[in-house]
Design a protein around this motif. Structure first.
Motif, PDB file in Angstrom:
ATOM      1  N   LEU A   1      28.139   4.612 -13.028  1.00 30.04           N
ATOM      2  CA  LEU A   1      27.560   4.996 -11.738  1.00 30.04           C
ATOM      3  C   LEU A   1      28.088   4.095 -10.618  1.00 30.04           C
ATOM      4  O   LEU A   1      28.316   4.553  -9.495  1.00 30.04           O
ATOM      5  N   GLY A   2      28.327   2.819 -10.954  1.00 28.09           N
ATOM      6  CA  GLY A   2      28.883   1.891  -9.965  1.00 28.09           C
ATOM      7  C   GLY A   2      30.242   2.353  -9.468  1.00 28.09           C
ATOM      8  O   GLY A   2      30.513   2.350  -8.266  1.00 28.09           O
ATOM      9  N   VAL A   3      31.080   2.776 -10.417  1.00 26.13           N
ATOM     10  CA  VAL A   3      32.405   3.272 -10.047  1.00 26.13           C
ATOM     11  C   VAL A   3      32.283   4.517  -9.163  1.00 26.13           C
ATOM     12  O   VAL A   3      32.985   4.665  -8.156  1.00 26.13           O
ATOM     13  N   MET A   4      31.372   5.396  -9.540  1.00 27.77           N
ATOM     14  CA  MET A   4      31.208   6.640  -8.769  1.00 27.77           C
ATOM     15  C   MET A   4      30.684   6.345  -7.361  1.00 27.77           C
ATOM     16  O   MET A   4      31.092   6.972  -6.378  1.00 27.77           O
ATOM     17  N   ARG A   5      29.793   5.378  -7.272  1.00 30.49           N
ATOM     18  CA  ARG A   5      29.234   4.997  -5.987  1.00 30.49           C
ATOM     19  C   ARG A   5      30.333   4.452  -5.074  1.00 30.49           C
ATOM     20  O   ARG A   5      30.433   4.818  -3.890  1.00 30.49           O
ATOM     21  N   GLN A   6      31.193   3.631  -5.686  1.00 27.67           N
ATOM     22  CA  GLN A   6      32.300   3.051  -4.934  1.00 27.67           C
ATOM     23  C   GLN A   6      33.262   4.149  -4.454  1.00 27.67           C
ATOM     24  O   GLN A   6      33.714   4.134  -3.307  1.00 27.67           O
ATOM     25  N   LEU A   7      33.511   5.131  -5.327  1.00 26.39           N
ATOM     26  CA  LEU A   7      34.363   6.267  -4.934  1.00 26.39           C
ATOM     27  C   LEU A   7      33.770   6.993  -3.739  1.00 26.39           C
ATOM     28  O   LEU A   7      34.485   7.352  -2.793  1.00 26.39           O
ATOM     29  N   ALA A   8      32.463   7.219  -3.813  1.00 26.78           N
ATOM     30  CA  ALA A   8      31.789   7.914  -2.722  1.00 26.78           C
ATOM     31  C   ALA A   8      31.935   7.119  -1.423  1.00 26.78           C
ATOM     32  O   ALA A   8      32.211   7.685  -0.358  1.00 26.78           O
TER      33      ALA A   8
ATOM     34  N   LEU B   1      31.645  16.584  -6.447  1.00 30.77           N
ATOM     35  CA  LEU B   1      30.603  17.520  -6.870  1.00 30.77           C
ATOM     36  C   LEU B   1      30.133  17.032  -8.240  1.00 30.77           C
ATOM     37  O   LEU B   1      30.911  16.985  -9.202  1.00 30.77           O
ATOM     38  N   VAL B   2      28.856  16.634  -8.319  1.00 27.79           N
ATOM     39  CA  VAL B   2      28.371  15.891  -9.485  1.00 27.79           C
ATOM     40  C   VAL B   2      27.163  16.582 -10.108  1.00 27.79           C
ATOM     41  O   VAL B   2      26.142  16.763  -9.439  1.00 27.79           O
ATOM     42  N   VAL B   3      27.284  16.982 -11.355  1.00 26.74           N
ATOM     43  CA  VAL B   3      26.112  17.426 -12.109  1.00 26.74           C
ATOM     44  C   VAL B   3      25.511  16.184 -12.749  1.00 26.74           C
ATOM     45  O   VAL B   3      26.212  15.444 -13.441  1.00 26.74           O
ATOM     46  N   THR B   4      24.237  15.929 -12.495  1.00 28.24           N
ATOM     47  CA  THR B   4      23.664  14.681 -13.021  1.00 28.24           C
ATOM     48  C   THR B   4      22.167  14.791 -13.248  1.00 28.24           C
ATOM     49  O   THR B   4      21.478  15.631 -12.658  1.00 28.24           O
ATOM     50  N   HIS B   5      21.698  13.953 -14.167  1.00 27.54           N
ATOM     51  CA  HIS B   5      20.250  13.786 -14.354  1.00 27.54           C
ATOM     52  C   HIS B   5      19.786  12.450 -13.776  1.00 27.54           C
ATOM     53  O   HIS B   5      18.624  12.081 -13.936  1.00 27.54           O
ATOM     54  N   GLU B   6      20.734  11.717 -13.139  1.00 28.56           N
ATOM     55  CA  GLU B   6      20.386  10.408 -12.579  1.00 28.56           C
ATOM     56  C   GLU B   6      19.821  10.601 -11.169  1.00 28.56           C
ATOM     57  O   GLU B   6      20.557  10.642 -10.190  1.00 28.56           O
ATOM     58  N   MET B   7      18.506  10.715 -11.093  1.00 25.69           N
ATOM     59  CA  MET B   7      17.876  11.029  -9.804  1.00 25.69           C
ATOM     60  C   MET B   7      18.073   9.912  -8.783  1.00 25.69           C
ATOM     61  O   MET B   7      18.266  10.169  -7.593  1.00 25.69           O
ATOM     62  N   GLN B   8      18.047   8.679  -9.284  1.00 24.39           N
ATOM     63  CA  GLN B   8      18.219   7.542  -8.391  1.00 24.39           C
ATOM     64  C   GLN B   8      19.592   7.613  -7.719  1.00 24.39           C
ATOM     65  O   GLN B   8      19.717   7.432  -6.507  1.00 24.39           O
ATOM     66  N   PHE B   9      20.614   7.924  -8.526  1.00 27.94           N
ATOM     67  CA  PHE B   9      21.968   8.035  -8.004  1.00 27.94           C
ATOM     68  C   PHE B   9      22.038   9.166  -6.979  1.00 27.94           C
ATOM     69  O   PHE B   9      22.566   8.999  -5.876  1.00 27.94           O
ATOM     70  N   ALA B  10      21.490  10.319  -7.335  1.00 28.33           N
ATOM     71  CA  ALA B  10      21.527  11.466  -6.424  1.00 28.33           C
ATOM     72  C   ALA B  10      20.835  11.117  -5.102  1.00 28.33           C
ATOM     73  O   ALA B  10      21.329  11.419  -4.018  1.00 28.33           O
ATOM     74  N   ARG B  11      19.709  10.454  -5.204  1.00 24.44           N
ATOM     75  CA  ARG B  11      18.935  10.126  -4.017  1.00 24.44           C
ATOM     76  C   ARG B  11      19.704   9.184  -3.093  1.00 24.44           C
ATOM     77  O   ARG B  11      19.679   9.345  -1.873  1.00 24.44           O
ATOM     78  N   GLU B  12      20.412   8.224  -3.719  1.00 25.27           N
ATOM     79  CA  GLU B  12      21.065   7.200  -2.901  1.00 25.27           C
ATOM     80  C   GLU B  12      22.459   7.590  -2.433  1.00 25.27           C
ATOM     81  O   GLU B  12      22.887   7.181  -1.352  1.00 25.27           O
ATOM     82  N   VAL B  13      23.184   8.368  -3.252  1.00 28.67           N
ATOM     83  CA  VAL B  13      24.597   8.596  -2.940  1.00 28.67           C
ATOM     84  C   VAL B  13      24.865   9.983  -2.365  1.00 28.67           C
ATOM     85  O   VAL B  13      25.758  10.154  -1.543  1.00 28.67           O
ATOM     86  N   ALA B  14      24.061  10.986  -2.778  1.00 27.73           N
ATOM     87  CA  ALA B  14      24.386  12.360  -2.383  1.00 27.73           C
ATOM     88  C   ALA B  14      24.147  12.595  -0.903  1.00 27.73           C
ATOM     89  O   ALA B  14      23.244  12.021  -0.297  1.00 27.73           O
TER      90      ALA B  14
END
Ligand SMILES: Nc1ncnc2c1ncn2[C@@H]1O[C@H](COP(=O)(O)OP(=O)(O)OP(=O)(O)O)[C@@H](O)[C@H]1O
Ligand SMILES: [Mg+2]
Lengths: 251, 269
Positions: A180-187, A194-207
């Motif tokens: 998730l750290g790598v993906m966050r950095q990419l963002a 376009l990300v299918v995920t169950h990580e709600m925290q990630f979706a909330r912060e990065v999307a």
């Protein structure tokens, strides 16, 4: 070039009699991070796989980075070069070293010379923190390392957009953070995702935008604070309640 | 007096040993050991076999088999890809070919090539080409099925990853599928090489001159010349010189690739 990188309209997809996608409309703009959430079997993976035509839609249109993916005459291989895909199960090539995994398509598809391909591969390994694993075989890496290598492999093609299908679902909990750290950095670097995920925290912060899918349709979409924070639809509320309070699943 | 399961198993195993010992005793008592020794272990007859049995027969067997295997591998790969093709006629053709050559005795293929082709077409290839074609035809049918199974054992995720990197279907097959399938099929392929080594004993049907003899033919000629079975025993030993190491190679590869494949599947499944 248009500002919309992915545009899906009226997308239908069935496997035999099973209708999985029942008319999807959605779009992703350049630099945007869009997360798709929803219960198992709702068609999230199928939607993602229709975007790079790993699944062939029954009807509707998919346009990615100027390519009409659903046009029978489209040069699909050329179109896919610009669409990075990261799978739940990593799918690194088991017979190739990590470095070769990153260079093979650059050399065979983009016809880059080996020195250039290697330089780009090493740069991307550095981005995901795996420089020292260049010569390892995939089987020698942990799941988290494999997934980061898979991300680096996709990035080495310098795609216009990255698709992620539950990239952390197959990982041990303590390895999820690295990916998730790598993906966050990419963002943060401005990658369109376009990300299918169950990580709600990630979706909330990065999307920038969250889509909630259920039963083959997009039930609700909007900024994460709204869709995850204050969902309007009952189905979204039920789903989020289950995901965010897994202990109370039984009620 | 009911026996427990363990007692029954023990009694059964005791019975098996009893039968084995009885068979050995009967063999020892009734076999004519003197004659057997004279027939199979005749040093004079043995000495007439050297060095040609090694320098000609063994070498020829290896050359015929290697040529046949190479051709069988190439043909088998084409057939396997045809069988997996989405084009119907390719699949049917490959299926007919495989069923045909797998279903008829190798002996008939050799006779057909040795006598039929010169009759029908008025051409006669040199012996190495004919032997390679005959063994290749026989081997390719089995090899094709092995390759097909190996190709299908490559996890679909590997193909999807390759395609989503922009590789064409052909590029994916060459770069990802075949190298991975090859690791899976290496052990069974070694077994096919052993079978082909033994099938090379049918090459005599093509009509050989002395320099072209392979082991089986050489042994039988030795039998005719010496009236002793010793040359047959020697020929048999020479086959084992080829096949036993191959068998060990096969098991070694199985252990090695078996582990790799397991890891690969764990990673990608
Ligand atoms: N190749 C296929 N053939 C037949 N049915 C399929 C195929 N792929 C998916 N399906 C079915 O389509 C439905 C949607 O699958 P999909 O994988 O898109 O769901 P998902 O939302 O990604 O679920 P999950 O969260 O479990 O990954 C499921 O019922 C699944 O069984
Ligand atoms: Mg899924």
């Amino acid at each position: 070039m248009s500002d919309v990188i992915i545009e899906v309209s009226g997308l239908h997809k069935a496997f035999g009699k099973l209708e999985v996608l029942k008319g999807i409309d959605m779009s992703v703009r350049r630099g945007e991070v869009v997360c798709i959430i929803g219960p198992s079997g709702s068609g999230k993976s199928t939607l993602l796989r229709c975007v790079n035509l790993l699944e062939e839609p029954n009807s509707g249109a998919v346009r990615v980075n100027g390519f009409e993916m659903t046009d029978p005459d489209v040069d699909i291989d050329k179109a896919r070069r610009t669409i990075g895909m990261v799978f739940q199960s990593f799918n690194l090539f088991g017979h190739l070293s990590v470095l070769d995994n990153l260079t093979i398509a650059q050399r065979k598809v983009l016809k880059r010379d080996p020195a250039e391909a290697t330089a780009i591969a090493r740069e991307n390994l550095r981005r995901v923190g795996l420089e020292e694993k260049a010569n390892s075989m995939p089987s020698q890496l942990s799941g988290g390392q494999q997934q980061r290598a898979a991300i680096a492999r996709a990035l080495s093609m310098q795609p216009a957009v990255m698709l992620f299908d539950e990239p952390t679902s197959a990982l041990d909990p303590e390895l999820v953070g690295d990916v998730l750290g790598v993906m966050r950095q990419l963002a943060n670097e401005g990658m369109t995702m376009l990300v299918v995920t169950h990580e709600m925290q990630f979706a909330r912060e990065v999307a920038d935008k969250v889509l909630f899918m259920d039963g083959g349709v997009v039930v609700e979409e909007g900024p994460p604070a709204q869709v995850i924070g204050e969902p309007r639809h009952e189905r979204t509320q039920t789903f989020l309640h289950r995901v965010l309070n897994p202990v109370h699943v039984i009620d | 007096m009911a026996m427990s399961r363990r007692q029954r198993a023990r009694a059964f195993r005791g019975g098996q040993y009893g039968v084995l010992i009885l068979a050995i005793v009967l063999l020892a008592v009734f076999a004519d050991w003197g004659t057997i020794r004279d027939a199979f272990f005749n040093l004079d007859a043995a000495s007439t076999q050297f060095p040609e049995i090694l320098s000609t027969a063994l070498v020829n067997t290896i050359i015929y088999t290697a040529l046949g295997f190479a051709l069988g591998l190439g043909l088998g790969l084409i057939l396997a890809l045809m069988k997996l093709s989405s084009v119907g006629p390719y699949r049917w053709l490959a299926t007919i070919y495989i069923e045909f050559f797998r279903g008829i005795p190798a002996l008939l293929v050799f006779i057909a090539l040795g006598y039929g082709v010169p009759l029908a077409f008025g051409i006669r290839f040199d012996i190495y080409s004919t032997a390679a074609i005959a063994l290749g035809l026989v081997g390719s049918a089995y090899i094709a099925e092995t390759l097909r199974a190996g190709i299908q054992a490559v996890p679909p995720g590997q193909i999807e990853a390759a395609r989503s990197l922009g590789m064409s279907q052909t590029r994916t097959t060459v770069t990802v599928v075949i190298p991975q399938a090859f690791r899976i099929i290496l052990p069974p392929l070694t077994n096919e090489l052993i079978l082909l080594t033994k099938d090379s004993s049918l090459i005599y049907l093509l009509g050989l001159v002395r320099d072209e003899y392979e082991l089986a033919k050489f042994g039988r000629e030795g039998l005719n010349a010496t009236g002793s079975l010793t040359p047959i025993l020697l020929a048999g030993l020479c086959y084992l010189i080829i096949t036993v190491p191959l068998g060990y190679l096969s098991r070694y590869l199985e252990r090695r690739t078996g582990r790799k494949v397991d890891e690969g599947l764990k990673v990608t499944a």
